[in-house]
Structures are given as C-alpha cells and as structure tokens.
Design a protein around this motif. Sequence first.
Motif, PDB file in Angstrom:
ATOM      1  N   LEU A   1       0.827  -1.209   0.000  1.00 10.70           N
ATOM      2  CA  LEU A   1       0.000   0.000   0.000  1.00 10.70           C
ATOM      3  C   LEU A   1       0.858   1.255   0.000  1.00 10.70           C
ATOM      4  O   LEU A   1       0.545   2.225  -0.696  1.00 10.70           O
ATOM      5  N   SER A   2       1.944   1.240   0.741  1.00  8.46           N
ATOM      6  CA  SER A   2       2.834   2.400   0.781  1.00  8.46           C
ATOM      7  C   SER A   2       3.473   2.636  -0.588  1.00  8.46           C
ATOM      8  O   SER A   2       3.530   3.776  -1.074  1.00  8.46           O
ATOM      9  N   GLY A   3       3.937   1.568  -1.230  1.00  5.94           N
ATOM     10  CA  GLY A   3       4.570   1.693  -2.541  1.00  5.94           C
ATOM     11  C   GLY A   3       3.600   2.160  -3.606  1.00  5.94           C
ATOM     12  O   GLY A   3       3.927   3.021  -4.438  1.00  5.94           O
ATOM     13  N   VAL A   4       2.383   1.611  -3.593  1.00  8.19           N
ATOM     14  CA  VAL A   4       1.378   1.998  -4.586  1.00  8.19           C
ATOM     15  C   VAL A   4       0.976   3.451  -4.404  1.00  8.19           C
ATOM     16  O   VAL A   4       0.815   4.195  -5.382  1.00  8.19           O
ATOM     17  N   LEU A   5       0.818   3.889  -3.160  1.00  9.55           N
ATOM     18  CA  LEU A   5       0.420   5.270  -2.898  1.00  9.55           C
ATOM     19  C   LEU A   5       1.471   6.241  -3.420  1.00  9.55           C
ATOM     20  O   LEU A   5       1.141   7.268  -4.039  1.00  9.55           O
ATOM     21  N   LYS A   6       2.731   5.922  -3.199  1.00  3.65           N
ATOM     22  CA  LYS A   6       3.814   6.791  -3.677  1.00  3.65           C
ATOM     23  C   LYS A   6       3.790   6.904  -5.203  1.00  3.65           C
ATOM     24  O   LYS A   6       3.905   7.993  -5.768  1.00  3.65           O
ATOM     25  N   LYS A   7       3.634   5.775  -5.890  1.00  7.24           N
ATOM     26  CA  LYS A   7       3.621   5.787  -7.354  1.00  7.24           C
ATOM     27  C   LYS A   7       2.357   6.454  -7.894  1.00  7.24           C
ATOM     28  O   LYS A   7       2.385   7.128  -8.932  1.00  7.24           O
ATOM     29  N   LEU A   8       1.235   6.304  -7.184  1.00 11.78           N
ATOM     30  CA  LEU A   8      -0.009   6.948  -7.599  1.00 11.78           C
ATOM     31  C   LEU A   8       0.134   8.465  -7.580  1.00 11.78           C
ATOM     32  O   LEU A   8      -0.321   9.159  -8.504  1.00 11.78           O
ATOM     33  N   LEU A   9       0.767   8.991  -6.546  1.00  7.80           N
ATOM     34  CA  LEU A   9       0.966  10.444  -6.479  1.00  7.80           C
ATOM     35  C   LEU A   9       1.875  10.924  -7.595  1.00  7.80           C
ATOM     36  O   LEU A   9       1.709  12.037  -8.104  1.00  7.80           O
ATOM     37  N   GLN A  10       2.830  10.075  -7.991  1.00 10.31           N
ATOM     38  CA  GLN A  10       3.704  10.440  -9.110  1.00 10.31           C
ATOM     39  C   GLN A  10       2.903  10.600 -10.387  1.00 10.31           C
ATOM     40  O   GLN A  10       3.046  11.588 -11.114  1.00 10.31           O
ATOM     41  N   VAL A  11       2.065   9.627 -10.698  1.00  9.08           N
ATOM     42  CA  VAL A  11       1.352   9.639 -11.973  1.00  9.08           C
ATOM     43  C   VAL A  11       0.266  10.708 -12.008  1.00  9.08           C
ATOM     44  O   VAL A  11      -0.051  11.258 -13.071  1.00  9.08           O
ATOM     45  N   THR A  12      -0.320  11.044 -10.854  1.00  6.25           N
ATOM     46  CA  THR A  12      -1.374  12.056 -10.811  1.00  6.25           C
ATOM     47  C   THR A  12      -0.840  13.451 -10.534  1.00  6.25           C
ATOM     48  O   THR A  12      -1.597  14.430 -10.603  1.00  6.25           O
ATOM     49  N   GLU A  13       0.457  13.536 -10.184  1.00  3.94           N
ATOM     50  CA  GLU A  13       1.092  14.815  -9.840  1.00  3.94           C
ATOM     51  C   GLU A  13       0.397  15.480  -8.648  1.00  3.94           C
ATOM     52  O   GLU A  13       0.322  16.706  -8.559  1.00  3.94           O
ATOM     53  N   LEU A  14      -0.109  14.658  -7.761  1.00  2.00           N
ATOM     54  CA  LEU A  14      -0.673  15.162  -6.510  1.00  2.00           C
ATOM     55  C   LEU A  14       0.384  15.077  -5.420  1.00  2.00           C
ATOM     56  O   LEU A  14       1.381  14.378  -5.564  1.00  2.00           O
ATOM     57  N   ASP A  15       0.163  15.772  -4.315  1.00  2.00           N
ATOM     58  CA  ASP A  15       1.188  15.870  -3.272  1.00  2.00           C
ATOM     59  C   ASP A  15       0.984  14.924  -2.098  1.00  2.00           C
ATOM     60  O   ASP A  15       1.957  14.378  -1.557  1.00  2.00           O
TER      61      ASP A  15
END
Length: 370
Positions: free
Chosen positions: A28-42
């Motif tokens: 969950l931690s890894g997916v959340l980090k990558k999700l923020l990358q692709v969405t450009e959210l903080d």
Amino acid sequence: MGKRHSELLILKEIAELLNTGTNMDEMLSGVLKKLLQVTELDTGWIFLMDGDGSFQLAARENLPPALCYQNLEPMCKGECWCTDRYNNGRLEKATNIIECKRIEEAIEYNWGETNGLTHHATVPLRAGEEKFGILNVGSPKKTFFHEDELALLESIAFQIGTALKRIKLIQKEKELALTAERNRLARDLHDSVNQILFSLSLTARGGREMTENEEVKETFAFLQDLAQEALNEMRALIWQLRPQGLENGVVSALCSYGQMLGLNLQTEVKGLLTLPGRVEETVWRIGQEALANCKKHSQQSDAMIQFMIESNFLNMLIKDSGCGFIYDQNQELPSLGLKSMKERTESINGDFTLISHPGLGTSIKVRIPI
C-alpha cells in the motif's frame, strides 16, 4: 508524448506491485507513492476499514505537519465525512469531498501547518461487492477533481481492492493449511505415541501385579507412574494441536481443557461472544497457556475464567487463588510461557497484564480489540 509514456510506465509498475505484493503495508505504501507520481498530486493516505466502522491508517505519503500532530493522532482517531459516507453506504465511487474535516479541526486547534491542503478526493477500495477501505488524495489549493482524474483514481483503487482481497485469501489459505497440519499431527500422535504410552502403562501395571519381589514391584510402579505422566503430557499436547470444543466457542474449549487438566473452573461471560477467527485462536492459545500454568504452579485446583465484552473490546481474566509469586511489573516477565502470552496478545494489538503476589494467587488480564 514523453509525459504520457512516463505515466504508462508508472501505471505498469503499480499493476506489477499489486499483482506480486504479499506484505500489505509495504504494498500500500509503494502503490500510494507511485499513484501520487502519476497524478502529480502531493498528499495521500489509505484507511483500511473494519466491519464495525473502525479504521486504521494503513499508508500515508507527505502528510502536512498538522495531520502528523501527536504521532498522527488526527489520522488515527475521530470521524470525518469520508469515513461516515463509507460506513453508511453512500461512498460507492470516486468523489470530490468538499473540505477535509480533519484539516478543519487541525486549523481550529492549531496543530500546525496544513501546507495549503484543504480538500481531497476520496475513493472506496473494493473488489466486486466487497469493500476494504478508502483512498484519499489531494494537493495544496486543489479544490476540485475532474471526471477523468476521478476515473483514473477509481481504476487504481479497484486494483488495490482486488490485491487486498488476494492477500486476504492467501492468509486464509495459510491458516487453513496450518490447521490441517495441526490436525494431522494430532491424529498421528494419538494413533502412535499415545497408544504406545498407554500400552506401556498397562504393561508396567501387569508386571507389578505378577511379581512378588518388592524391588521389582517398585520399579514397575515407577515405570507406570512415568508412563502415566508422559501420557498426560501427550494428551495435553494433542489438545494444544487440536482443541476439542473450539467449534462451540472459545469458552467451551477452555472449560473442556481445564477439566482435562483436572481444574475446578468457575466461568463468567458478559456480552455476546462472537469473535473473529484469528482473535478466537489467539485467545484460545493464551487461555490454554494460562490454565496450564494454574495446573503446574498454583498448587491449587480452583481457577476462574471471566470474559467481558465492552466498547468493541474483549476483556479476559484468568485467575487462581494459589501460591502466587513475587513480580514487579517494571521487570521482564519471568517465564517463556508468560512472554509467549504477551507476544500473542500484542500481535493482535491487545494489552497484557500480569498480577501476582505470594499467597494471593495470580491473575492474567488480556484486553483485545474486536
């Protein structure tokens, strides 16, 4: 074109992580980090929700100081609009949340900087009709999420939900395999070693009755006592592997186990005792070890078991009126069995307390969230 290619690569990495991950927290931690990358959210966080409406913060990324106040207290306690909507069944798809109640409270109580975060999107984590929790993401000054953004979040949330279901199924499969192996060992011990010890006890008894020599009689009597002691230990071990009566509930199983040990048990149950499988097994193991200690060390045959349900907690008390011992709660637990009970309790986020005084008996108290 380069940005789109980068996004596709990150989405591919997310899919691979979800398909291969077995450690829930790391995944969950890894997916959340990558999700923020692709969405450009903080900022993002994931709540895993229980059937009773309680939740736990399972992953977080770049939370503002205000939400990290007092060791993440704002994120671990209290209600908010997204958890309320989830619990009352109104959160069915990705949606904009008007404002974040946790941020509002952080501002009201002056818990620290919010870094401009005021709103977030919230998405249920689900696989089919089964729901597991909530994904929340946001950025400073961002107060609205477009349909295409919500659609992307919903797609990834569905993948997360499917991965969570897969991990839960794997865990259940492991538990079933462990139970099956315990049952096999119990059967093997009963059919082989247990029968051999029983035969040895009968043989020693027969030998003692057949001889007139007093020394030989004493030898056979010693062998019979030794065989009977080993037989009792073997029966207790078989009980540990395959408790009789657990299908009727943990209270029934512990009462049967206490009777097998020769204890006079007084039981008291307050509240409806329907426990999750893992909690029930842990409580059984703790209670079993505690009753075995009563039998071995208390020098008394009387003991008490009390179960009480209150405020989503199970309180279990096992107490004897035996010899007790000197114990300072600031010191390390004095035996491997007591340490094992404490470790089992803490493995399901419970609290373990030992109280003992010479001549006043011993009490073991366990408080476990359910």
